[in-house]
Design a protein around this motif. Structure first.
Motif, short mmCIF file in Angstrom:
data_model
loop_
_atom_site.label_atom_id
_atom_site.label_comp_id
_atom_site.label_asym_id
_atom_site.label_seq_id
_atom_site.Cartn_x
_atom_site.Cartn_y
_atom_site.Cartn_z
N THR A 29 31.12 -47.89 23.25
CA THR A 29 30.21 -48.89 22.28
C THR A 29 29.13 -48.20 21.48
O THR A 29 28.74 -48.68 20.41
N ASN A 30 28.42 -47.27 22.13
CA ASN A 30 27.35 -46.51 21.48
C ASN A 30 27.61 -45.47 20.85
O ASN A 30 26.72 -44.49 20.54
N TYR A 32 29.14 -43.12 17.64
CA TYR A 32 29.32 -43.13 16.01
C TYR A 32 30.62 -41.99 15.98
O TYR A 32 30.73 -41.18 16.70
N THR A 34 31.78 -39.36 13.16
CA THR A 34 31.13 -38.39 12.17
C THR A 34 32.30 -37.32 11.70
O THR A 34 32.97 -37.12 12.60
N PHE A 46 27.90 -31.58 7.17
CA PHE A 46 28.18 -33.02 7.54
C PHE A 46 28.64 -33.52 6.36
O PHE A 46 28.06 -33.33 5.12
N GLN A 49 29.15 -40.43 8.13
CA GLN A 49 29.27 -40.90 9.62
C GLN A 49 29.35 -42.40 9.46
O GLN A 49 28.94 -43.02 8.37
N TYR A 51 29.93 -46.38 11.77
CA TYR A 51 30.11 -47.00 13.21
C TYR A 51 31.24 -47.95 13.25
O TYR A 51 31.98 -48.10 13.83
N ALA A 91 30.43 -39.09 18.33
CA ALA A 91 28.99 -38.55 18.70
C ALA A 91 28.25 -39.87 19.60
O ALA A 91 28.11 -40.98 18.92
N GLY A 93 25.61 -42.05 20.48
CA GLY A 93 24.22 -42.49 20.14
C GLY A 93 23.65 -41.48 18.92
O GLY A 93 24.38 -41.30 18.20
N GLY A 94 22.64 -40.89 19.09
CA GLY A 94 22.01 -40.34 18.07
C GLY A 94 22.53 -38.82 17.96
O GLY A 94 22.42 -38.00 16.94
N GLY A 95 23.57 -38.57 18.55
CA GLY A 95 23.95 -37.13 18.69
C GLY A 95 23.37 -36.12 19.11
O GLY A 95 23.66 -34.81 19.32
N ALA A 96 22.17 -36.25 19.87
CA ALA A 96 21.48 -35.31 20.49
C ALA A 96 22.02 -34.63 21.54
O ALA A 96 21.52 -33.53 21.89
N ASP A 97 23.15 -35.20 21.99
CA ASP A 97 23.82 -34.55 23.12
C ASP A 97 24.65 -33.52 22.66
O ASP A 97 25.50 -32.84 23.64
N GLY A 98 24.76 -33.37 21.46
CA GLY A 98 25.58 -32.08 20.88
C GLY A 98 26.96 -32.83 20.38
O GLY A 98 27.41 -33.96 21.08
N LEU A 99 27.51 -31.83 19.90
CA LEU A 99 28.98 -32.30 19.38
C LEU A 99 30.22 -31.44 20.06
O LEU A 99 29.98 -30.19 20.12
N TYR B 33 20.22 -26.62 18.52
CA TYR B 33 21.52 -26.27 19.45
C TYR B 33 22.07 -25.08 19.14
O TYR B 33 21.67 -24.27 17.92
N TYR B 35 25.84 -23.37 19.39
CA TYR B 35 27.31 -23.48 19.78
C TYR B 35 28.04 -22.30 19.73
O TYR B 35 27.38 -21.39 18.85
N ILE B 45 29.63 -26.86 21.97
CA ILE B 45 28.06 -26.90 22.16
C ILE B 45 27.92 -26.13 23.52
O ILE B 45 28.46 -26.01 24.56
N ILE B 56 20.61 -30.09 27.18
CA ILE B 56 21.89 -29.76 27.32
C ILE B 56 22.23 -28.57 27.90
O ILE B 56 21.47 -27.43 27.19
N GLY B 97 17.92 -38.70 18.33
CA GLY B 97 17.81 -40.16 18.17
C GLY B 97 18.83 -40.58 19.21
O GLY B 97 19.54 -40.15 19.98
N PHE B 99 21.26 -44.45 20.67
CA PHE B 99 21.60 -45.58 20.01
C PHE B 99 20.68 -46.68 20.09
O PHE B 99 19.90 -46.86 21.36
N TYR B 103 23.41 -42.36 13.54
CA TYR B 103 23.40 -40.81 14.01
C TYR B 103 22.83 -39.59 13.14
O TYR B 103 22.61 -40.13 11.78
N GLN B 106 23.63 -32.87 12.00
CA GLN B 106 23.28 -31.69 12.31
C GLN B 106 23.32 -30.70 11.17
O GLN B 106 24.35 -30.84 10.40
#
Lengths: 111, 117
Positions: A29-30, A32, A34, A46, A49, A51, A91, A93-99, B33, B35, B45, B56, B97, B99, B103, B106
């Motif tokens: 659900t959360n 995106y 991209t 980039f 992106q 939803y 991604a 949420g905001g993508g801060a978890d990396g891709l 980040y 990679y 990553i 991370i 960011g 949710f 998004y 990067q």
């Protein structure tokens, strides 16, 4: 992160519209959707992106059906310089978890 | 002005050596980040830092140690280099960011091609 599946390669010609479809069946659900573009010896760039539904910017459109289990990147009137690898990513949420990038789609544009 | 810069662009070294790759961004982003892109072009990553704090840390050998002296810099130090470390290393940055915010794209640096002999 949701796994994505996209064609390994595609060919087209200058002036054509190119559509690259990506499947992401376990999108959350959360998440995106991209897309990134990578030229040889450069970092990914980039593109767009979204939803849900349709998103358009100056370089591409992104079509996302209601179930969000797939998406289609549309490149209008491609040129030789659009030859590159295109990555579809999901991604969180905001993508801060990396891709996590897969192999991407190697798009080759011919004259 | 270059948004995300990395130095050096190429790095050739012998097995067992220690080396560092530097990364700087002038975009005012708070998240950076590292990679790794291997010969098969998979881009994975390794680390992510937000406001100088590690958020991370993927399954990466502890020979790899990121260092963030400030929000604009994220350096990668590699100890006891091995043949399998040969790859292209990309630094990237973004705004942080969550949710349901949109998004945050990067921005990637040009990459550092590391060759271990």
């Amino acid at each position: 992160l949701a796994k994505t599946t996209q064609p390994i390669s595609m060919d087209s010609y200058e002036g054509q519209e190119v559509n690259i479809t990506c499947s992401h069946n376990n999108i959350a659900t959360n998440d995106y959707i991209t897309w990134y573009q990578q030229f040889p010896s450069q970092g990914p760039r980039f593109i767009i992106q979204g939803y849900k539904t349709k998103v358009t910017n100056e370089v591409a459109s992104l079509f996302i059906p209601a179930d969000r289990k797939s998406s289609t990147l549309s490149l209008p009137r491609v040129s030789l310089s659009d030859t590159a690898v295109y990555y579809c990513l999901v991604a969180e949420g905001g993508g801060a978890d990396g891709l996590t990038f897969g192999k991407g789609t190697h798009l080759i544009i011919q004259p | 002005d270059t948004a995300v810069s990395q130095t050096p662009k190429y790095l050739v070294t012998q097995m067992g050596n220690d080396k560092s790759i530097k990364c700087e961004q002038n975009l005012g982003h708070d998240t950076m980040y590292w990679y790794k892109q291997d010969s098969k072009k998979f881009l994975k990553i390794m680390f992510s830092y937000n406001n100088k704090e590690l958020i991370i840390n993927e399954t990466v050998p502890n020979r790899f140690s990121p260092k963030s002296p400030d929000k604009a810099h994220l350096n990668l130090h590699i100890n006891s280099l091995e043949l399998g470390d040969s790859a292209v290393y990309f630094c990237a940055s973004s705004l942080f960011g969550d949710f349901p915010s949109s998004y945050n794209e990067q921005f990637f640096g040009p990459g550092t091609r590391l060759t271990v002999l």
